[in-house]
Scaffold this motif. Structure first.
Motif, PDB file in Angstrom:
ATOM      1  N   LEU A 139      44.291  52.918  43.819  1.00 42.21           N
ATOM      2  CA  LEU A 139      45.633  52.771  44.393  1.00 42.21           C
ATOM      3  C   LEU A 139      46.667  53.573  43.607  1.00 42.21           C
ATOM      4  O   LEU A 139      47.540  54.225  44.192  1.00 42.21           O
ATOM      5  CB  LEU A 139      46.036  51.294  44.432  1.00 42.21           C
ATOM      6  N   LEU A 140      46.575  53.530  42.284  1.00 44.94           N
ATOM      7  CA  LEU A 140      47.525  54.289  41.474  1.00 44.94           C
ATOM      8  C   LEU A 140      47.369  55.784  41.713  1.00 44.94           C
ATOM      9  O   LEU A 140      48.352  56.489  41.973  1.00 44.94           O
ATOM     10  CB  LEU A 140      47.314  53.966  39.993  1.00 44.94           C
TER      11      LEU A 140
ATOM     12  N   ILE B 213      36.601  44.240  40.773  1.00 46.89           N
ATOM     13  CA  ILE B 213      37.110  44.778  42.041  1.00 46.89           C
ATOM     14  C   ILE B 213      38.571  45.182  41.868  1.00 46.89           C
ATOM     15  O   ILE B 213      39.011  46.234  42.365  1.00 46.89           O
ATOM     16  CB  ILE B 213      36.958  43.746  43.176  1.00 46.89           C
ATOM     17  N   ASN B 214      39.325  44.369  41.148  1.00 49.54           N
ATOM     18  CA  ASN B 214      40.725  44.707  40.879  1.00 49.54           C
ATOM     19  C   ASN B 214      40.848  45.977  40.048  1.00 49.54           C
ATOM     20  O   ASN B 214      41.747  46.787  40.265  1.00 49.54           O
ATOM     21  CB  ASN B 214      41.425  43.553  40.161  1.00 49.54           C
ATOM     22  N   VAL B 215      39.958  46.139  39.068  1.00 51.91           N
ATOM     23  CA  VAL B 215      39.973  47.356  38.254  1.00 51.91           C
ATOM     24  C   VAL B 215      39.784  48.583  39.141  1.00 51.91           C
ATOM     25  O   VAL B 215      40.519  49.581  39.026  1.00 51.91           O
ATOM     26  CB  VAL B 215      38.877  47.302  37.174  1.00 51.91           C
ATOM     27  N   LEU B 216      38.808  48.519  40.031  1.00 52.83           N
ATOM     28  CA  LEU B 216      38.555  49.628  40.951  1.00 52.83           C
ATOM     29  C   LEU B 216      39.753  49.861  41.869  1.00 52.83           C
ATOM     30  O   LEU B 216      40.211  51.006  42.025  1.00 52.83           O
ATOM     31  CB  LEU B 216      37.302  49.331  41.780  1.00 52.83           C
TER      32      LEU B 216
ATOM     33  N   ALA C 208      51.883  36.077  31.734  1.00 49.94           N
ATOM     34  CA  ALA C 208      51.557  37.438  32.150  1.00 49.94           C
ATOM     35  C   ALA C 208      50.659  37.427  33.380  1.00 49.94           C
ATOM     36  O   ALA C 208      50.913  38.148  34.358  1.00 49.94           O
ATOM     37  CB  ALA C 208      50.889  38.190  31.007  1.00 49.94           C
ATOM     38  N   TYR C 209      49.615  36.599  33.371  1.00 48.73           N
ATOM     39  CA  TYR C 209      48.688  36.561  34.498  1.00 48.73           C
ATOM     40  C   TYR C 209      49.360  36.001  35.752  1.00 48.73           C
ATOM     41  O   TYR C 209      49.155  36.522  36.854  1.00 48.73           O
ATOM     42  CB  TYR C 209      47.453  35.730  34.148  1.00 48.73           C
ATOM     43  N   LEU C 210      50.157  34.969  35.595  1.00 51.11           N
ATOM     44  CA  LEU C 210      50.874  34.421  36.748  1.00 51.11           C
ATOM     45  C   LEU C 210      51.863  35.438  37.311  1.00 51.11           C
ATOM     46  O   LEU C 210      52.010  35.587  38.525  1.00 51.11           O
ATOM     47  CB  LEU C 210      51.608  33.137  36.351  1.00 51.11           C
ATOM     48  N   GLY C 211      52.539  36.157  36.405  1.00 49.26           N
ATOM     49  CA  GLY C 211      53.492  37.166  36.844  1.00 49.26           C
ATOM     50  C   GLY C 211      52.823  38.316  37.568  1.00 49.26           C
ATOM     51  O   GLY C 211      53.327  38.806  38.585  1.00 49.26           O
ATOM     52  N   VAL C 212      51.675  38.740  37.068  1.00 46.58           N
ATOM     53  CA  VAL C 212      50.953  39.843  37.694  1.00 46.58           C
ATOM     54  C   VAL C 212      50.464  39.454  39.082  1.00 46.58           C
ATOM     55  O   VAL C 212      50.588  40.220  40.044  1.00 46.58           O
ATOM     56  CB  VAL C 212      49.772  40.282  36.808  1.00 46.58           C
TER      57      VAL C 212
ATOM     58  N   PHE D 252      51.283  46.548  32.241  1.00 48.19           N
ATOM     59  CA  PHE D 252      50.407  45.396  32.017  1.00 48.19           C
ATOM     60  C   PHE D 252      49.003  45.844  31.616  1.00 48.19           C
ATOM     61  O   PHE D 252      48.407  45.299  30.674  1.00 48.19           O
ATOM     62  CB  PHE D 252      50.323  44.523  33.266  1.00 48.19           C
ATOM     63  N   VAL D 253      48.459  46.826  32.331  1.00 47.55           N
ATOM     64  CA  VAL D 253      47.105  47.295  32.046  1.00 47.55           C
ATOM     65  C   VAL D 253      47.017  47.875  30.643  1.00 47.55           C
ATOM     66  O   VAL D 253      46.055  47.620  29.905  1.00 47.55           O
ATOM     67  CB  VAL D 253      46.658  48.334  33.092  1.00 47.55           C
ATOM     68  N   VAL D 254      48.016  48.658  30.249  1.00 50.92           N
ATOM     69  CA  VAL D 254      48.010  49.256  28.904  1.00 50.92           C
ATOM     70  C   VAL D 254      48.004  48.159  27.838  1.00 50.92           C
ATOM     71  O   VAL D 254      47.231  48.209  26.875  1.00 50.92           O
ATOM     72  CB  VAL D 254      49.229  50.186  28.722  1.00 50.92           C
ATOM     73  N   ILE D 255      48.872  47.152  27.998  1.00 52.91           N
ATOM     74  CA  ILE D 255      48.931  46.052  27.032  1.00 52.91           C
ATOM     75  C   ILE D 255      47.630  45.259  27.044  1.00 52.91           C
ATOM     76  O   ILE D 255      47.101  44.875  25.992  1.00 52.91           O
ATOM     77  CB  ILE D 255      50.126  45.132  27.334  1.00 52.91           C
ATOM     78  N   HIS D 256      47.107  45.026  28.241  1.00 51.58           N
ATOM     79  CA  HIS D 256      45.868  44.265  28.389  1.00 51.58           C
ATOM     80  C   HIS D 256      44.707  44.969  27.678  1.00 51.58           C
ATOM     81  O   HIS D 256      43.938  44.339  26.929  1.00 51.58           O
ATOM     82  CB  HIS D 256      45.555  44.091  29.871  1.00 51.58           C
ATOM     83  N   VAL D 257      44.566  46.273  27.898  1.00 52.92           N
ATOM     84  CA  VAL D 257      43.494  47.037  27.258  1.00 52.92           C
ATOM     85  C   VAL D 257      43.689  47.053  25.744  1.00 52.92           C
ATOM     86  O   VAL D 257      42.715  46.920  24.978  1.00 52.92           O
ATOM     87  CB  VAL D 257      43.452  48.471  27.822  1.00 52.92           C
ATOM     88  N   PHE D 258      44.925  47.187  25.305  1.00 52.33           N
ATOM     89  CA  PHE D 258      45.204  47.174  23.868  1.00 52.33           C
ATOM     90  C   PHE D 258      44.768  45.842  23.248  1.00 52.33           C
ATOM     91  O   PHE D 258      44.140  45.814  22.185  1.00 52.33           O
ATOM     92  CB  PHE D 258      46.690  47.410  23.625  1.00 52.33           C
TER      93      PHE D 258
END
Length: 283
Positions: free
Chosen positions: A41-42, A33-36, A196-200, A250-256
């Protein structure tokens, strides 16, 4: 939980692998749901930004207060060329920011049409999409925090321990060398992942929602104190944009990280819940 042995065609020694039920279904559901939400939103946010492609500090927005502006200049052939001004410095961003091609024609627009929803230029509908998915994002975020507290996911899996802090430097070096945990260790979050997760969730997530409310014409009358705290409605808009950029990073790093640690295994874990570990790999 299942255990299997695998052997390749060259009759290499069998390796012991084990499937572990790593992610429960509520976590997986909220993740997607967050991905969607973040995607819509972006892209709808960029649609809204295109209607006023500049960011300022304070209460007013004009050329004197703007620290970022996207637009276009006309070259010697009368063709618009995209430029971006950041803190007074002009950068040629033609073809991507300021001016791009839409349906074969040159168009002056901050972000290109392919990056915006619901269409090349539809501000009213873009705002509707943005607000709808913003509330879905908030509800999903609150559900995640509540679920994490009740199941102790927050304290057990995401809260750094003393041992985590002791290994902070080593964790940074391991990431820089692309050396990731293996075996049982891969099932636990390291200190950088936890932070990272807490910060996000609490910094970026909370911050972008509050700044969105602060710059809303209907809410700033109620949250006037918060608007003043950040320096004005235009400052809130700037912070909203900057935090959105933080989400993108964050998303770019996460996907990487997903790619380099085994994209199919990671995706299977977040879709079905089952994650495979190799028991012959040492942490």
């Amino acid at each position: 939980m299942a255990v299997m042995e695998t052997t390749d065609e060259n009759t290499m020694p069998a390796r012991n692998t084990r499937l572990v039920y790593r992610h429960r279904w509520p976590l997986r559901l909220m993740h997607w749901i967050n991905v969607l939400c973040l995607t819509v939103l972006l892209m709808s946010g960029l649609q809204i930004f295109n209607a006023h492609p500049s960011l300022s500090l304070g209460h007013a927005s004009n050329d004197n207060t703007a620290w970022l502006a996207m637009g276009a200049r006309t070259d010697e052939n009368g063709v618009p060329r995209g430029v971006t001004r950041i803190f007074g410095h002009m950068i040629d961003t033609d073809g991507v920011l300021g001016a791009s091609t839409v349906d074969g024609e040159r168009s002056v627009r901050a972000f290109p049409a392919w990056a915006t929803l619901p269409g090349p230029q539809w501000l009213a509908m873009g705002r509707r999409w943005h607000f709808f998915f913003a509330w879905l994002f908030v509800i999903n975020g609150l559900a995640y925090v509540g679920w994490s507290v009740v199941t102790r996911h927050l304290t057990r899996d995401l809260t750094p321990t003393r041992n985590d802090w002791r290994g902070f430097g080593r964790s940074i070096l391991d990431h820089l060398k692309f050396r990731h945990p293996k075996g049982e260790a891969a099932l636990r979050y390291n200190i950088l992942q936890k932070l990272a997760y807490l910060g996000v969730v609490f910094v970026l997530g909370g911050g972008i929602v509050l700044m969105g409310l602060a710059m809303s014409p209907r809410m700033d009358a109620v949250l006037g104190w918060m608007v003043d705290l950040v320096g004005g409605r235009q400052s809130a808009r700037s912070w909203h944009f900057v935090i959105a950029c933080g989400f993108v990073v964050f998303v770019v790093i996460h996907v990487f990280e997903v790619i380099v640690t085994g994209v199919f295994n990671q995706l299977r874990g977040m879709i079905t819940g089952w994650y495979r570990i190799d028991e012959d790999d040492k942490p």
